[in-house]
Write an enzyme that holds these catalytic residues in place. Structure first.
Site, PDB file in Angstrom:
ATOM      1  N   GLU A 288      -1.005  11.056   4.639  1.00  0.00           N
ATOM      2  CA  GLU A 288      -1.965  11.370   4.741  1.00  0.00           C
ATOM      3  C   GLU A 288      -1.980  12.985   5.583  1.00  0.00           C
ATOM      4  OE1 GLU A 288      -4.182  10.904   2.945  1.00  0.00           O
ATOM      5  OE2 GLU A 288      -4.831   8.618   2.681  1.00  0.00           O
TER       6      GLU A 288
ATOM      7  N   ASP B 214      -0.286   5.266   0.760  1.00  0.00           N
ATOM      8  CA  ASP B 214      -0.646   6.212   1.608  1.00  0.00           C
ATOM      9  C   ASP B 214      -0.672   5.623   3.124  1.00  0.00           C
ATOM     10  OD1 ASP B 214      -0.542   8.489   0.053  1.00  0.00           O
ATOM     11  OD2 ASP B 214      -2.308   7.544  -0.712  1.00  0.00           O
TER      12      ASP B 214
ATOM     13  N   ASP C 178       0.622  -1.003  -0.167  1.00  0.00           N
ATOM     14  CA  ASP C 178      -0.069  -0.087   0.129  1.00  0.00           C
ATOM     15  C   ASP C 178       1.086   1.373  -0.147  1.00  0.00           C
ATOM     16  OD1 ASP C 178      -2.425   1.783   0.331  1.00  0.00           O
ATOM     17  OD2 ASP C 178      -1.600   1.819   2.578  1.00  0.00           O
TER      18      ASP C 178
ATOM     19  N   ASN D 226       1.143  10.519  -8.102  1.00  0.00           N
ATOM     20  CA  ASN D 226       1.220  10.805  -6.614  1.00  0.00           C
ATOM     21  C   ASN D 226       2.331   9.806  -6.157  1.00  0.00           C
ATOM     22  OD1 ASN D 226      -0.256  12.917  -6.400  1.00  0.00           O
ATOM     23  ND2 ASN D 226      -1.844  11.976  -5.613  1.00  0.00           N
TER      24      ASN D 226
END
Ligand code: XBP
Ligand code: MG
Length: 256
Positions: free
Chosen positions: A18, A11, A9, A128
């Site tokens: 975050e 973020d 994963d 991102n």
């Protein structure tokens, strides 16, 4: 059976993006477009129940008294804010000021040395991911990963399993052969719904949330302290969560 791939994963798992990245960038976008409210740390934590930055904005706009009333106008505003947020986010992470979480690079290096495939499975966008990883892993960051699945390829956001299912398809692996590393309940739910065993490195926003269905839960890959279940000792006991420990947890999934 050893894992055939580690699925990362992004973020919250690779970095505290975050609180220290997306939230700051959303507020910069609000300011730039003259939107009069800001998201403090607590409010943003509540909003993380909604996965996907544009979806999060739309959800918040519904309850903001100063937001446009017409749904079409709200959608247009969310789209503009989201695009601007991503530009701001890229500027925040471009310098490398947002560090990768401790233990992440060491475990990635273990995987590279062992020739174990890695994947990125995220609800954010590829741009991102690159903005975050290039300063830390180099311009060729993508070459470390056998598969990269982002919101572009898998528009159904976690907890939907779409991103995991697609990653498995592309890797040509059965779910039980992979192992996901996640930080959030939605991420764990997505991996589990795809049948992928998962371990959790808690991030600041999900530090005290119960996590159901994970093989192991801990605070940091850089430390063996505080993990549940505790790491089982190998021949040598390293201080961090290394690939040998990941393999032992993965094997425990097959026994349970
Ligand atoms: C977490 C998310 C994302 C980010 C913001 O993704 O829900 O929406 O908060 O990114 P993951 P975007 O943990 O799966 O990496 O604004 O690009 O959606
Ligand atoms: Mg996450």
């Amino acid at each position: 059976m050893n894992p055939g791939a580690i699925l990362w994963d992004v973020d919250g798992t690779l970095a505290e993006t975050e609180r220290d990245g997306h939230r700051i960038a959303f507020n910069q976008a609000f300011e730039a477009l003259g939107v009069p409210w800001r998201w403090d740390e607590q409010r943003y934590g509540e909003l993380l129940e909604v996965t996907g930055g544009r979806e999060r904005l739309l959800h918040d706009l519904k309850s903001q008294p100063l937001a446009p009333h017409a749904a079409g106008e709200r959608e247009a505003l969310a789209a503009r804010l989201h695009a601007l947020k991503n530009e701001c986010y890229a500027r925040i992470v471009a310098s490398g000021a947002l560090p990768l979480r401790p233990g992440v690079v060491a475990l990635m290096d273990d995987c590279m040395r062992a020739n174990l495939a890695m994947g990125v499975v995220t609800t954010t966008s590829r741009i991102n991911v690159g903005a975050l990883l290039a300063p830390h892993l180099g311009a060729d960051w993508a070459s470390r990963f056998a598969v990269i699945v982002t919101a572009q390829e898998a528009p159904l956001k976690k907890p939907d399993p779409q991103a995991y299912t697609l990653a498995l398809e592309r890797l040509e692996l059965p779910p039980a052969a992979a192992l996901a590393i996640e930080d959030s309940p939605a991420g764990v739910a997505a991996a589990r719904a795809a049948g992928v065993p998962v371990i959790v490195t808690r991030s600041v926003y999900f530090a005290s949330r119960p996590v159901a269905g994970a093989l192991a839960v801990g605070d940091s890959l850089a430390s063996r302290m505080g993990w549940q279940p505790p790491p089982t000792d190998g021949a040598a006991v390293p201080v961090r969560i290394d690939l040998a420990q990941i393999r032992r947890w993965h094997a425990s999934a097959r026994m349970s």
